[in-house]
Design an enzyme around this catalytic site. Sequence first.
Site, short mmCIF file in Angstrom:
data_model
loop_
_atom_site.label_atom_id
_atom_site.label_comp_id
_atom_site.label_asym_id
_atom_site.label_seq_id
_atom_site.Cartn_x
_atom_site.Cartn_y
_atom_site.Cartn_z
N ASN A 222 -0.43 3.51 4.08
CA ASN A 222 -0.37 3.08 5.47
C ASN A 222 0.91 3.59 6.10
O ASN A 222 1.68 4.32 5.47
CB ASN A 222 -0.48 1.55 5.57
N ASP A 290 -4.45 -3.30 0.35
CA ASP A 290 -5.39 -4.31 -0.14
C ASP A 290 -6.29 -3.76 -1.24
O ASP A 290 -6.76 -4.52 -2.09
CB ASP A 290 -6.25 -4.83 1.01
N LYS A 300 -7.75 17.21 -9.41
CA LYS A 300 -7.91 17.23 -7.96
C LYS A 300 -9.39 17.35 -7.59
O LYS A 300 -10.10 18.21 -8.11
CB LYS A 300 -7.13 18.41 -7.37
N PRO A 317 -3.82 -6.61 -6.59
CA PRO A 317 -3.24 -7.95 -6.75
C PRO A 317 -2.58 -8.40 -5.44
O PRO A 317 -2.06 -7.59 -4.68
CB PRO A 317 -2.20 -7.75 -7.85
N ILE A 319 0.36 -10.00 -3.96
CA ILE A 319 1.73 -10.33 -4.36
C ILE A 319 2.22 -11.60 -3.69
O ILE A 319 2.83 -12.46 -4.33
CB ILE A 319 2.66 -9.14 -4.05
N LEU A 320 1.96 -11.75 -2.39
CA LEU A 320 2.41 -12.94 -1.67
C LEU A 320 1.77 -14.21 -2.25
O LEU A 320 2.46 -15.20 -2.50
CB LEU A 320 2.08 -12.80 -0.19
N PHE A 337 4.71 -11.79 5.69
CA PHE A 337 4.49 -11.16 6.98
C PHE A 337 2.99 -11.07 7.24
O PHE A 337 2.22 -10.85 6.31
CB PHE A 337 5.09 -9.74 7.01
N LYS A 351 -3.52 -17.11 7.52
CA LYS A 351 -2.99 -16.41 6.35
C LYS A 351 -1.98 -17.27 5.61
O LYS A 351 -1.98 -17.32 4.37
CB LYS A 351 -2.34 -15.09 6.77
N LYS A 355 -2.56 -18.12 1.71
CA LYS A 355 -1.66 -17.59 0.69
C LYS A 355 -0.81 -18.66 0.03
O LYS A 355 -0.35 -18.48 -1.10
CB LYS A 355 -0.73 -16.53 1.30
#
Length: 419
Positions: A222, A290, A300, A317, A319-320, A337, A351, A355
Amino acid sequence: MTDTRATQTPSPLAGKRILLIVAGGIAAYKCLELIRRLRERGAAVRCILTRAGAQFVTPLSLSALTEDKVYGELFSLTDESEMGHIQLSRDADLLVVAPATADILARMAHGLCDDLATTALLATDKPVLAAPAMNVRMWQHPATRDNLALLQARGVATVGPNEGAMACNEYGFGRMAEPAEILAAVEACFAAAADRPLAGRRALVTSGPTREPIDPVRYLSNHSSGKQGHAIAAALAALGAETTLVTGPVALADPPGPRVVRVESAEEMLAACRAALPVEVAVCAAAVADWRVAGVAGQKLKKDGGGPPRLELAENPDILATLSKPGPQRPRLVVGFAAETERLVEQAIAKRARKGCDWILANDVSAPTGTFGGDSNRIHLIGGSDDPQAVESWPVLSKTEVARRLARRIAESLGDKAT
C-alpha cells in the site's frame, strides 16, 4: 465533534539558544527554513557560515532570518573582540551542524580546528547535533562510516540522512533531513535533558507498509510512507520511553532515539512485536496488509497468453487484535489507527470494539487528503476519555505535531496507572 485540545503543545525550545553551523553543501538552502521553524518555536539562532557554505547561502539571508550577526572568520579582530570563538561556542544551549558534510564530519572526528566552525565545535562543552548530507558514495565510504561512529560514541547526535535523488544525479542515502525532521531532533535533544515523563517505560510502535510477496519480484502493498509511525516513535523516545520501532519498508532515515527493527511482511512484523514484549504502550501505526498470497510462486510469473494467474489469498495475522488480547503480556495501553476512506468515525468506533484496543486514532486516507505520503494529518481520537464513545477531533497538524500530542496523552494516561 469538538476539538477540546486545540492549543499547540508548548515547545521545549522557548528561550533556548541554537548555534547553527552551515557547512558547504547544496542542502544549505534548507537551513533558511530550519531557522524560521526554530524561531517560530521560540529559539534564538546564531549562525556560523563556513567559506564553502557561503557558496550556497549568503550571510545576508542568514542574518535577516536570525536577526543576529553571522560569523565566519576565525581571525577577525572585530568578531573576536565582540564575541570570541570560545564564548560563541559556549553561549549556545545546542550546536547544530547542517549540512554536516563528509569534510566537516571528518574534521570533527579528528579534532581539527582550522576555521571558526571546527574551532567552535572543538571548544564547546554543549551538546552537538549533526545532519549529514553528501553524495551516496561518500556516505557509504568506510572513512565516513568510521568518522560517524566515532562521533556518535562521543555523544554527538545525528538526524538523517534520507534516501532520494541528489543534485549530482545519483540516488540513495545522503540527502539532508528535512527542516521538520531536524526541528524534531533538536526538540528531542532538549526534551531528553529536561522532560522525560516516560523515563523507565517501554514502548512499541509499528510503522510503514508491509510487503506480501507474490513471486520473487512482485508483492502486494500500500501507499503508507511511515512518516506518522516514525514520528510517534521519535516523540515517545524524546519523552524518555525505551522505544522499539518495528517498520516495514520505507524511504525514511531512522528517527533519533528508538531501536529500529526492519521487517517486510505482516508475519515478520507480528514476530518482531512479540519479541519486543513486554511493553507498557503499543502504538500500531503501520498499514499492515490484510491479505497475503497463499502460495508464493518460486519463480517469476510470466505472461504466456493464457490470461492472468489466479492468486489465492490468505488472511494475514491481526497485529492490533493480537496485542490487545487480555493476558500477562498485554500492554497497559494499546493504540490503533483506523485509516478509512468513508464513514470515518463510525468505522473507527466499530474497529476499536472489534479489535479490543484502548484507543483508536481515525484518519482519512482518501486520495484528496494527501495523508498517505504527506506531511500533515487530521486525527479523531476515540477512547481517550472516560466515555469510550467520545470523539476528540484534532485540527489539521503536521505529523510531527500529531506525534508530539499523542506522546503527551500517552504520558498522561500512563502516569495515572499504577506501576
